[in-house]
Design an enzyme around this catalytic site. Structure first.
Site, PDB file in Angstrom:
ATOM      1  N   SER A 534       0.817  -1.215   0.000  1.00 46.31           N
ATOM      2  CA  SER A 534       0.000   0.000   0.000  1.00 46.31           C
ATOM      3  C   SER A 534       0.856   1.272   0.000  1.00 46.31           C
ATOM      4  CB  SER A 534      -0.958  -0.042   1.195  1.00 46.31           C
ATOM      5  OG  SER A 534      -1.935   0.958   1.094  1.00 46.31           O
ATOM      6  N   ASP A 545       9.985   5.851 -10.075  1.00 45.19           N
ATOM      7  CA  ASP A 545       9.562   6.457 -11.342  1.00 45.19           C
ATOM      8  C   ASP A 545      10.335   7.739 -11.640  1.00 45.19           C
ATOM      9  OD1 ASP A 545       7.799   4.473 -11.917  1.00 45.19           O
ATOM     10  OD2 ASP A 545       5.980   5.675 -11.709  1.00 45.19           O
ATOM     11  N   LYS A 559      -0.674  -4.226  -3.109  1.00 46.51           N
ATOM     12  CA  LYS A 559      -1.912  -3.680  -2.533  1.00 46.51           C
ATOM     13  C   LYS A 559      -2.042  -2.234  -2.998  1.00 46.51           C
ATOM     14  CE  LYS A 559      -5.439  -2.949   0.241  1.00 46.51           C
ATOM     15  NZ  LYS A 559      -5.717  -1.558  -0.094  1.00 46.51           N
TER      16      LYS A 559
END
Length: 745
Positions: A534, A545, A559
C-alpha cells in the site's frame, strides 16, 4: 430511512458572534471625510492586530453599519493590514455586498495565513457565507491543508448539497478516528450539521451535557433531530420535499428496482440450495439467515473456484463489522504483548512484550507463563478466548497470575490496559556515513518522525540514506504522499486513484515535494520485500519512477487499491461490504494493484533455517533447550551476549560451554544451525533487558548488506575496502531490473 433536513447553521463559533463589544468605533467613523476615514481605518487595523479574534468581531458589524461608502477604503487598506485586520475587513466587505472581494480575502488567509485562529475563522466564514462556486474552488486545495479544524470546515461545505462531494464526507468521517478528542467532536458536530447523525452519534451523546459551547451545540442538534423526526411523522414522508434531496436513498431504491427487474438464475439457485439444506441436512437447526450469511461470504471469498472479486474485498456480518469498528475506533485496549499457548504446559505464554506497552512496564517478560487472567485459568484454553478476556476498555486493570523460571511462587501482576502505540520508525548511523532509517508504518506521525530522524542523521554527517520499508503494511495515503515528497525538489504527482463508478472515476493526482522539508540532495536507497504494501508501494514506486531512489529487495505485495466500507441497509447498517472501488496509479501510469513494484536490484533474503528438520527442532523446543542455556549463562555473560547478539562471526567457540551443551542435545540439527537459533534467542533476551529492539540484524541480512554496498558504490567506494563490512560476500546473488521484462517499469 434517513431523510435530509434543512438545519440551522450552527457552524459559527462563539468567537464569530461578536460577544465582546468594542466602543472605540461607535463614534469614530460618522461624519468624517474620506481621508479621515482612511486614517482611522489604518488605526483600526493596528488595534485589531493587538486584540484577539474573538474580541474583534463587533468592529466588523460597526464597519458594515457605515454603509457601502466604506468598502473602497477597506479594500485599499487590505494590502498593508495584518491577518487579524484582513479577517475583519473581509467579513465586513461580504456584508457590504462586496462578497467576491471578501471571500477572496478569506481564501488567501486559509491557504497562506500564519495565525491558526485566523485561518480557522476564515474557513468558517467561507463555509457559511460562500456559495458552491466558492467551495468548489477550494476542493483541489483540500488535501494540502493540514490543520484539522480548517479542513473540517471546508470538507463540510463540500459534503453538503448541492455539491455532495463523497471524498469530503470521507474526510469528515476519518476525523472521527483522530487522536485529538476535540477534533473528533468537531467532526461529529460537522457531520450532524449535514444530517449525518449516526456516524458521530456516540461522540455527540458523550458531550451533549458538557457546560461548554460544543456541548450546547451537540445537545441542540440532537434535540432538533428528534423534533424534525416527529414533524416528519406527522406530515408524512410522501409529502416531504426533503426526500427528493436524499440522493443516496434514491440510488439505493433505483438499484433495488433494477435488481428486482433483472433477477437472473442466481436467486432461484440460492433459494433451491437453502431449501434442500433445510430439508435434508443432518443438522436440522440451520436457519435461512445463517445460510444467506454464508452465501454473502462466499461471493467475496478467494477460496472458491474462479473468485469473482479481488482479495481485498470482503463481506462482514454483524459480528465482524462490530469487531472491525471497535478496532478502528480504539474502543478496546490490551496489555501490549504477543501471546501463544505452550503445547507442552498448555498454559498461555508470553512470546514477546511490546516494549512501549503496559505489560513490559509492569514487569512482564518473554517466556513468562500466564496461569490465569482475572482468576480464569488459561490451562488448555483457546488463545482467542484468553485474549478476549485480556482485552478491555482503556485505563481498566487486568490481573495476571504469572509463573517465571527462578521464582519460588507465581506472582499476581496488575496491568492497566492501554491502546498500545507501536513505534513509527527507528534510525541509526552506519559506518561510511550511511544513514539507516526503518519506517514501520505510515501512521499519523510518519512524516513528522521521518523529519526528526533525518535531521538527527544529517547532523551526524549522513551522506547516503537507506530507507527500509520491508514489512511496512502501509497506512494513511497523505502520509505516503508527504514522505515521498521529502525526497523531491519540486511539487510532483505522487499517486492517482481511478475507479469505474462516477464517484471514483477520476481523482486529481496527490502531489508532494518541493517544500521547506524537501531533501533532494543525497542518494537514496529503499529496501522493499513481499510484505511492503500500500503506502510503502506508493512511496517506493513513485521515487523509482522519478529516478530518485534505487530499490533493492523483492517485488512488493501489490496492494494498490482503494476499499470503501459500505453499510448494508438490508442488515440495518450493522453488516458491511468492504469493496475495492479504485486502483492506485504511479506517476508513469503503472498500476500497483496485484502487481507490486519490482526493485531495481532483486535479492532474496538468506534462508538460514529452511532446511532444519521440523521434528528435530520441535524436540529442542519441547526440552526448552535454548531457554535453559540462556537461563544458565546469561547472568554471568551479559556483555558478551550483547556483543554476540550484534555479530558472532559464525564462531560457536564464543558461546560459553557451547560444545558440551550441543552434545547434550543429541540432535541431528547441525552445530552451526543450532548456533544461529541460539543467537536469535539471545538477541530477544538482550532486547528484553534493554527495552527496545535492535534496529537491524546486519550479520544475516543480505538485503541490507547489498543496500550498504550500493550506498558505498554511489559514494565511489568499494565495500570490500571497509573493515566493518569484511564479512559481506564477495559477490551478491542478485538480479537487476534491466535483465527482466520491460513491463516491470
Amino acid at each position: 430511512m434517513m431523510v435530509t433536513r434543512l438545519l440551522l447553521s450552527f457552524a459559527l463559533p462563539a468567537a464569530l458572534l461578536g460577544l465582546i463589544a468594542s466602543p472605540s468605533l461607535a463614534t469614530m467613523l460618522p461624519d468624517r471625510t474620506v481621508d479621515d476615514r482612511t486614517s482611522e481605518i489604518a488605526e483600526i487595523a493596528q488595534g485589531l492586530e493587538r486584540g484577539d479574534v474573538a474580541s474583534n468581531w463587533n468592529l466588523s458589524t460597526r464597519l458594515e453599519e457605515m454603509g457601502p461608502d466604506i468598502a473602497p477604503i477597506l479594500e485599499k487598506a487590505l494590502p498593508a493590514a495584518g491577518e487579524k485586520a484582513r479577517l475583519v475587513f473581509g467579513k465586513a466587505l461580504i456584508g457590504l455586498d462586496r462578497k467576491a472581494a471578501g471571500i477572496r480575502v478569506m481564501k488567501d488567509l486559509v491557504l497562506a495565513g500564519k495565525d491558526l485562529e485566523v485561518r480557522r475563522s476564515a474557513a468558517k466564514l467561507i463555509e457559511n457565507l460562500g456559495d458552491s462556486t466558492d467551495h468548489r474552488a477550494l476542493k483541489k486545495k483540500l488535501q494540502s491543508i493540514s490543520d484539522p479544524y480548517v479542513k473540517i470546515s471546508l470538507a463540510k461545505a463540500l459534503a453538503r448539497p448541492p455539491i455532495w462531494d463523497r471524498k469530503a464526507l470521507d474526510i469528515l468521517k476519518d476525523y472521527l478516528e483522530f487522536d485529538d478528542f476535540s477534533v473528533r467532536c468537531e467532526a461529529a458536530i460537522a457531520l450532524a450539521e449535514i444530517d449525518d447523525f449516526e456516524s458521530g452519534r456516540t461522540l455527540l451523546e458523550q458531550i451533549r451535557y458538557e457546560p461548554s459551547p460544543r456541548g450546547r451545540l451537540a445537545n441542540q442538534l440532537l434535540e432538533m433531530e428528534l423534533m424534525l423526526d416527529a414533524e416528519l411523522r406527522v406530515a408524512g414522508l410522501e409529502k416531504d420535499d426533503f426526500v427528493k434531496k436524499q440522493s443516496d436513498e434514491i440510488k439505493y431504491l433505483e438499484m433495488e428496482l433494477k435488481r428486482l427487474k433483472n433477477a437472473g438464475p442466481g436467486e432461484p439457485l440460492i433459494n433451491e440450495i437453502i431449501d434442500m439444506i433445510q430439508e435434508w441436512h443432518v443438522k436440522g437447526d440451520i436457519t435461512r439467515e445463517q445460510l444467506l450469511d454464508a452465501a454473502a461470504h462466499g461471493m467475496t471469498s478467494q477460496f472458491v473456484p474462479d473468485p469473482p472479486l479481488d482479495q481485498f474485498s470482503a463481506y462482514m456480518n454483524e459480528k465482524e463489522t462490530k469487531k472491525f469498528t471497535e478496532n478502528i475506533k480504539g474502543h478496546y485496549a490490551g496489555i501490549g504483548a504477543v501471546v501463544s499457548m505452550d503445547k507442552a504446559t498448555k498454559f498461555l505464554t508470553i512470546v514477546k512484550p511490546i516494549y512501549s506497552g503496559p505489560a513490559y512496564e509492569a514487569g512482564i517478560r518473554k517466556d513468562d507463563v500466564i496461569l490465569s487472567v482475572d482468576g480464569t485459568s488459561t490451562f488448555d484454553q483457546k488463545v482467542e478466548s484468553m485474549v478476549n478476556i485480556i482485552r478491555g476498555f482503556p485505563n481498566t486493570p487486568v490481573v495476571l497470575k504469572v509463573r517465571r523460571r527462578g521464582w519460588r511462587e507465581p506472582q499476581l501482576i496488575t496491568i492497566t490496559r492501554e491502546v498500545v502505540s507501536l513505534p513509527v520508525a527507528r534510525a541509526t548511523m552506519l559506518p561510511g556515513k550511511i544513514g539507516y532509517l526503518h519506517l514501520l508504518h505510515f501512521g499519523e506521525q510518519a512524516h513528522g518522525k521521518m523529519i526528526e530522524l533525518l535531521e538527527t542523521l544529517e547532523n551526524d554527517g549522513m551522506e547516503t540514506l537507506i530507507l527500509d520499508l520491508r514489512g511496512n503494511p502501509g497506512g494513511l495515503l497523505q502520509q505516503a504522499v508527504d514522505v515521498a515528497g521529502l525526497f523531491l525538489n519540486e511539487k510532483s504527482d505522487i499517486v492517482t486513484s481511478r475507479g469505474r463508478h462516477p464517484a471514483t472515476r477520476v481523482e486529481e493526482p496527490h502531489q508532494g515535494g518541493g517544500g521547506k522539508d524537501a531533501r533532494p540532495g543525497y542518494d537514496l536507497i529503499i529496501l522493499v520485500n513481499g510484505t511492503s504494501a500500500s503506502a510503502s508501494e506508493i512511496v517506493s514506486g513513485a521515487l523509482q519512477d522519478y529516478g530518485r531512489a534505487t530499490l533493492i529487495g523483492e517485488t512488493t505485495y501489490g496492494k494498490g487499491s482503494v476499499q470503501r466500507p459500505m453499510p448494508l441497509k438490508s442488515k440495518g447498517g450493522d453488516a458491511m461490504l468492504k469493496l475495492t472501488v479504485a486502483e492506485y496509479f504511479l506517476p508513469t501510469g503503472r498500476s500497483i494493484h496485484e502487481k507490486g513494484v519490482t526493485p531495481d536490484i532483486t535479492i532474496e533474503p538468506l534462508k538460514l533455517l529452511d532446511k532444519i528438520d521440523n521434528d528435530e527442532y520441535g524436540k529442542l523446543l519441547e526440552k526448552k533447550a535454548f531457554q535453559n542455556y540462556i537461563a544458565e549463562q546469561y547472568a554471568d555473560n551479559k556483555e558478551l551476549f550483547a556483543r554476540l547478539a550484534e555479530n558472532d562471526g559464525g564462531d560457536t567457540s564464543l558461546y560459553p560451554g557451547f560444545d558440551a551443551w550441543y552434545d547434550s542435545l543429541e540432535t541431528t540439527i547441525k552445530r552451526d544451525e543450532v548456533r544461529i537459533i541460539l543467537r536469535y534467542r539471545i538477541r530477544e533476551q538482550v532486547e528484553d533487558e534493554q527495552g527496545f529492539e535492535f534496529p537491524m540484524n546486519l550479520q544475516n541480512d543480505i538485503q541490507l548488506q547489498r543496500a550498504i554496498a550500493e550506498a558505498l558504490t554511489l559514494m565511489d567506494f568499494d565495500y570490500r575496502d571497509f573493515e566493518p563490512y569484511s564479512f559481506f560476500p564477495e559477490e551478491f546473488p542478485e538480479k537487476r531490473l534491466e535483465d527482466g521484462p520491460a513491463g516491470d517499469r
